[in-house]
Design a protein around this motif. Sequence first.
Motif, PDB file in Angstrom:
ATOM      1  N   ILE A  33       0.814  -1.212   0.000  1.00 31.53           N
ATOM      2  CA  ILE A  33       0.000   0.000   0.000  1.00 31.53           C
ATOM      3  C   ILE A  33       0.846   1.259   0.000  1.00 31.53           C
ATOM      4  N   TYR A  77      -0.634   0.147  -6.101  1.00 28.03           N
ATOM      5  CA  TYR A  77      -1.602   0.667  -5.136  1.00 28.03           C
ATOM      6  C   TYR A  77      -2.115   2.009  -5.621  1.00 28.03           C
ATOM      7  N   ASP A  78      -3.452   2.152  -5.609  1.00 25.25           N
ATOM      8  CA  ASP A  78      -4.104   3.408  -5.982  1.00 25.25           C
ATOM      9  C   ASP A  78      -4.533   4.112  -4.695  1.00 25.25           C
ATOM     10  N   LYS A 109      -8.235   5.522  -4.655  1.00 22.31           N
ATOM     11  CA  LYS A 109      -9.263   4.499  -4.436  1.00 22.31           C
ATOM     12  C   LYS A 109      -8.988   3.660  -3.197  1.00 22.31           C
ATOM     13  N   GLN A 110      -7.745   3.754  -2.678  1.00 27.29           N
ATOM     14  CA  GLN A 110      -7.316   2.982  -1.521  1.00 27.29           C
ATOM     15  C   GLN A 110      -7.520   1.487  -1.759  1.00 27.29           C
ATOM     16  N   THR A 111      -7.055   1.053  -2.894  1.00 24.90           N
ATOM     17  CA  THR A 111      -7.136  -0.363  -3.235  1.00 24.90           C
ATOM     18  C   THR A 111      -6.014  -0.685  -4.209  1.00 24.90           C
ATOM     19  N   LEU A 112      -5.782  -1.969  -4.432  1.00 17.41           N
ATOM     20  CA  LEU A 112      -4.814  -2.407  -5.425  1.00 17.41           C
ATOM     21  C   LEU A 112      -5.487  -2.417  -6.796  1.00 17.41           C
ATOM     22  N   GLY A 130      -4.630 -11.011  -4.058  1.00 13.67           N
ATOM     23  CA  GLY A 130      -5.985 -10.653  -3.657  1.00 13.67           C
ATOM     24  C   GLY A 130      -7.003 -11.167  -4.656  1.00 13.67           C
ATOM     25  N   THR A 181     -12.397  -7.401  -7.573  1.00 17.75           N
ATOM     26  CA  THR A 181     -13.700  -6.905  -7.120  1.00 17.75           C
ATOM     27  C   THR A 181     -14.474  -6.218  -8.236  1.00 17.75           C
ATOM     28  N   ASN A 238      -9.827  -3.775 -10.203  1.00 21.43           N
ATOM     29  CA  ASN A 238      -9.614  -3.427  -8.798  1.00 21.43           C
ATOM     30  C   ASN A 238      -9.502  -4.712  -7.984  1.00 21.43           C
ATOM     31  N   GLN A 291      -9.082  -6.545  -4.139  1.00 18.81           N
ATOM     32  CA  GLN A 291      -9.132  -6.513  -2.673  1.00 18.81           C
ATOM     33  C   GLN A 291      -7.948  -7.314  -2.135  1.00 18.81           C
ATOM     34  N   PRO A 292      -7.001  -6.678  -1.408  1.00 19.49           N
ATOM     35  CA  PRO A 292      -5.826  -7.426  -0.914  1.00 19.49           C
ATOM     36  C   PRO A 292      -6.240  -8.618  -0.054  1.00 19.49           C
TER      37      PRO A 292
END
Length: 283
Positions: free
Chosen positions: A178, A204-205, A208-211, A244, A247, A261, A263-264
């Motif tokens: 992250i 990591y974005d 968007k706080q996601t991979l 991950g 999603t 996108n 989810q880790p």
Amino acid sequence: MFKLMGNKKLLVLMLAVIVFMVVMGLTVGNRGQLTWPERFVKDTVSWMQGLFYKPARVTADFFDDLRNVRVVYEENKKLKMRLSQYAKDTMRLNDLEAQNKRFKELLGFTERQKQLDNYTYHVAEVISDSPDPYANIVNINLGSKDGMKPDMAVISVDGLLGRVDEVSEFYSSVQLLIDDSANAKGIAATVRGHENDVFGIVNYDREKQTLVMTKIEQTNPIEVGDTIITSGLGEVFPKGIVIGKVTSKEMGEFGITYKANIQPASGFRHLREVLVVEVPAPR
């Protein structure tokens, strides 16, 4: 004359003896009532005893209460100490039980991995986080003396966490997935079950706080729910490590490639123990 005075003294003495005998006769024996002199003496003595007895009793009770308070205080002090020690022992026991559970999970994971790869897993304890809240760096208690090298993959039992960044003799810093700083490297990835058909780069974005997996060819079969793993093509992360799950999937820039996108699989907070992956040197 002197003889008369001597007879008077003798007479007085005899009368005194007689009166004494009479009084003794009246007071000795079982009687239903006391004589008024006896009642007077008894009442006087009882009254005097009452005057002294009440203050003495109050004083004695006061000191007894003080002693009781002292005893209660000491007992409460001992109970508090025992309760505090019991709380400490309970916390220590809970911590040891949680640690034992984590070690069992790590052991089970490494035993399962032996059937899938020939990697060596080094158990490391996370000793601190980076003081920079945006760096997303953690420090572990393994260093060059333990075989640590830069760019070695760091994982949990759930999935990929990051890579070894800097190494000293006794400690190493780990850059988490992250972290989107300039030093963060993309991860060559693929889809489990379609290792030869899907390829992309995971970063990591922060917005968007996601991979996000980018550079996915339109012909690549990738769907929501797929498990993303390392492909091993980037020469940093060994292949087969879970990153991950997908999603969502959408068109990338310029409408040429897709992006997904992710989810880790692993959490990145409150880390206690991690595994550093050592890949055997090619022969």
